[in-house]
Design a protein around this motif. Structure first.
Motif, short mmCIF file in Angstrom:
data_model
loop_
_atom_site.label_atom_id
_atom_site.label_comp_id
_atom_site.label_asym_id
_atom_site.label_seq_id
_atom_site.Cartn_x
_atom_site.Cartn_y
_atom_site.Cartn_z
N MET A 1 91.24 9.98 13.72
CA MET A 1 91.41 10.53 12.42
C MET A 1 91.21 11.88 12.40
N LYS A 2 91.93 12.78 11.75
CA LYS A 2 91.52 14.08 11.52
C LYS A 2 90.36 14.08 10.45
N THR A 3 89.61 15.42 10.44
CA THR A 3 88.41 15.62 9.73
C THR A 3 88.99 16.46 8.51
N VAL A 4 88.39 16.05 7.46
CA VAL A 4 88.41 16.80 6.08
C VAL A 4 87.28 17.12 5.71
N TYR B 1 91.35 9.77 6.36
CA TYR B 1 90.74 10.92 7.24
C TYR B 1 89.13 10.60 7.07
N CYS C 1 86.18 11.96 6.29
CA CYS C 1 85.81 12.86 5.44
C CYS C 1 84.41 13.36 5.36
#
Ligand code: SF4
Length: 325
Positions: free
Chosen positions: A1-4, A33, A35
């Motif tokens: 998962m990408k980090t926000v 995301y 988060c």
């Protein structure tokens, strides 16, 4: 998962503008995301250093607002910036490589110096706040930041600082960070100015029912509609723009009763206040419940700080390795 990564300054109660402008989007991002949401109290201190007495209470109230609106501590990290001192360490290192001209050209800096006359913002920290902001984002190697178009110059500065760091130390340590542009309705305050705590024109998430009704009643409407028989112009009326956000299903009906002079502004605002309350009441009830368990909120923030710090420490280990090799 990408980090926000995203953050808010704890400078007062959250209002409807925060909810539709940021929080609703944050809640949705939690699905896709990883988060990290920061309550950035050092940023608050930059503006409120002369009287910082409200900051700690605002931190708790902000965390209550976030959780009441659907930020889930099981899915996301919620933390207070000053509990993770690595933010300052990275900001110090980044400030060494940030040219002064980049900060002096920052349009928001110039605008705030001009507009905010009640506080003295001619300080070293305030000029450097985009560097701390860059550290906030880069510490977690966030690859996406949810922002509105007006904040694009800030993010660009973060990206430039990251690129300069990577170039100087010959390592792609910080990833490129993209804007997650959020198209959010811009809600004006009840006096038709930008909704803001300092203008005292906001409908807060914590306002009791009677206050919501009173504030809705005092909203400015189409100034040319003086008598019931005068046809109105909903497209220039702030009350109508609230219907467009909070009671979309009634837009057409409101348009017709306004342009056809079938209903007066007082009734139109009364009906709007019912829709606002239907929207706000569940949030306020959740707030009240959470407010009775402030220790639980402190635990959430302590736990979040531990998780955030674990990531921050690893980043700082890597940063020190390349800077002080
Ligand atoms: S009737 Fe409603 S939409 Fe029309 S001017 Fe009055 S408050 Fe605004």
């Amino acid at each position: 998962m990408k980090t926000v990564f995203s953050a808010m300054r704890p400078t007062g109660r959250l209002h409807l503008g925060h909810l539709v402008g940021a929080l609703e989007n944050w809640v949705a991002l939690q699905k896709d995301y990883h988060c990290i949401f920061g309550i950035v109290d050092w940023h608050a201190l930059m503006g409120e250093y002369e009287d910082s007495s409200q900051i700690s209470e605002n931190i708790i109230e902000m965390a209550i607002d976030w959780v009441a609106c659907g930020i889930d501590p099981e899915k996301s990290i919620l933390f207070v910036q000053s509990q993770v001192p690595e933010h300052l360490e990275l900001a110090m290192i980044l400030s060494c490589l940030t040219p002064l001209g980049w900060l002096e050209r920052n349009p928001t800096y110039k605008e705030q110096l001009r507009e905010i006359t009640t506080r003295d913002l001619q300080t070293y920290a305030f000029l450097g706040y985009p560097v701390l902001q860059a550290a906030d984002i880069l510490l977690y190697k966030a690859t996406a930041v949810p922002i509105g178009e007006d904040q694009l110059p800030h993010l660009e500065l973060t990206r430039e600082i990251a690129r300069r760091f990577n170039h100087l130390y010959k390592k792609e340590l910080f990833p490129d960070c993209k804007a997650l542009l959020t198209k959010t309705p811009r809600l004006l305050g009840i006096d038709n100015r930008k909704m803001s705590k300092s203008y005292q024109n906001a409908i807060n998430l914590s306002d009791p029912e009677a206050t919501v009704r009173k504030k809705t009643t005092s909203m400015i409407t189409d100034p040319k509609r003086i008598k019931l028989a005068d046809p109105g112009h909903p497209e220039i009326c702030n009350v109508y723009s609230y219907y467009q956000v909070f009671a979309k299903q009634r837009q057409q009906e409101v348009y017709e009763w306004c342009t056809g002079a079938q209903k007066g502004c007082t009734d139109c605002k009364k009906i709007l206040s019912e829709h606002l309350l239907a929207f706000l009441n569940p949030i306020r009830e959740k707030r009240e419940e959470l407010g009775r368990h402030k220790n639980r909120i402190r635990e959430i923030l302590d736990d979040g700080a531990k998780k955030a710090q674990a990531i921050a420490r690893e980043t700082m280990r890597q940063v020190r390795e390349v800077v002080f090799k």
